[in-house]
Design an enzyme around this catalytic site. Sequence first.
Site, PDB file in Angstrom:
ATOM      1  N   SER A  40       0.826  -1.209   0.000  1.00 49.56           N
ATOM      2  CA  SER A  40       0.000   0.000   0.000  1.00 49.56           C
ATOM      3  C   SER A  40       0.854   1.250   0.000  1.00 49.56           C
ATOM      4  CB  SER A  40      -0.836   0.089   1.274  1.00 49.56           C
ATOM      5  OG  SER A  40      -1.525  -1.067   1.522  1.00 49.56           O
ATOM      6  N   HIS A  70      -1.353  -2.967  -7.050  1.00 49.81           N
ATOM      7  CA  HIS A  70      -2.064  -2.635  -5.809  1.00 49.81           C
ATOM      8  C   HIS A  70      -3.566  -2.846  -6.001  1.00 49.81           C
ATOM      9  CE1 HIS A  70      -3.078   0.647  -2.607  1.00 49.81           C
ATOM     10  NE2 HIS A  70      -3.080  -0.550  -2.088  1.00 49.81           N
ATOM     11  N   ASN A  92      -3.856   6.025  -2.033  1.00 46.60           N
ATOM     12  CA  ASN A  92      -3.592   6.265  -0.607  1.00 46.60           C
ATOM     13  C   ASN A  92      -3.051   7.664  -0.339  1.00 46.60           C
ATOM     14  OD1 ASN A  92      -4.623   3.892   0.340  1.00 46.60           O
ATOM     15  ND2 ASN A  92      -2.697   2.772   0.183  1.00 46.60           N
TER      16      ASN A  92
END
Length: 283
Positions: A119, A140, A190
């Site tokens: 991540s 991802h 993220n």
Amino acid sequence: MEIKKVGVVGCGAMGGGIAQLCAQSGYQVVVSEINDDFLKKGLASIDKVLARSVEKGKLAQADKDATVGRIKGTTSTRDFADCDLVIEAAIENLELKKKIFAELDGICPPHAILATNTSCLSIIDMAMATKRPDKVLGLHFFNPAPVMKLLEMVKTIATSDETVKLSQKFGESLGKTTVIAQDAPGFIVNRLWIPFLLHSIRLYEEGVASREDIDNAIMLGLNYPMGPLTLSDMVGIDVVKFVSDALYEQLKDPRYVVPTLVDKMVAAGWLGRKTGKGFYDYK
Ligand code: 3HC
């Protein structure tokens, strides 16, 4: 090179979901765990999700059986020896991941692509643990992997165009829409999502609104499928903390500093759904 056999390192929530998705898409899959107990638990979770789909009438029993039949569980990395692609989905620890990449590099055929589902960790560091950095990239996936439509591909400064092209074709064969990001902290999702999530938690910590009202406001006001506190519980409060801390470490940007409440919840073992308590109770 054609990808026919996929290896997945780790059969937890992400690894298990990725293994299921690949098998459902017709690939032969080898999925590994560190011991028999974890492996049994991971494979049982995949079976349960597929059984639920059969019960709902969304999957034929024969298709479930065929999917399960394409997944081989193992506790030995040697079983990756004939994989064309291996996706590492082990715990988020850079030293461990470097070790896994070095080991995979020695076992997998020279043409194999080695990917990480990290991540937030630096992918070039994993690539440099191998002798094939041009064949290393980030793939991802998002939780739950079989359902979420995005595959975020992450290329390092050493990833070849050929590796990106093959991986993109692979992602599309799983029914995903792919996006490409550089190997920068948090990639796209993220980098943008964590400040929003932490801000939602701060709002709750400050008593600006109740957990239900924060979640409903975002779900109904912005049409998100889940509110940020419910989603934090699903992802895991420890994961939220780990990703945020790692991004703060790399960016030194105060937007990635976790609220005190997150530290306290982790200390108390309130990690979300998996422990039965997070922002909400699940017992
Ligand atoms: N594994 C596999 N399938 C699952 C699943 C799981 N863990 N959870 C739900 N599903 C499937 C269900 O079986 C169902 O399939 P069906 O339509 O064929 O019956 C479908 O997903 C929808 O599930 P439900 O009807 O039970 O519930 P919802 O409609 O509320 O959907 C959800 C559940 C897909 C989880 C939806 O609420 C959602 O999209 N939430 C947001 C998830 C999200 O944002 N994920 C990203 C997290 S961040 C991340 O992963 C990045 C990392 O780096 C931290």
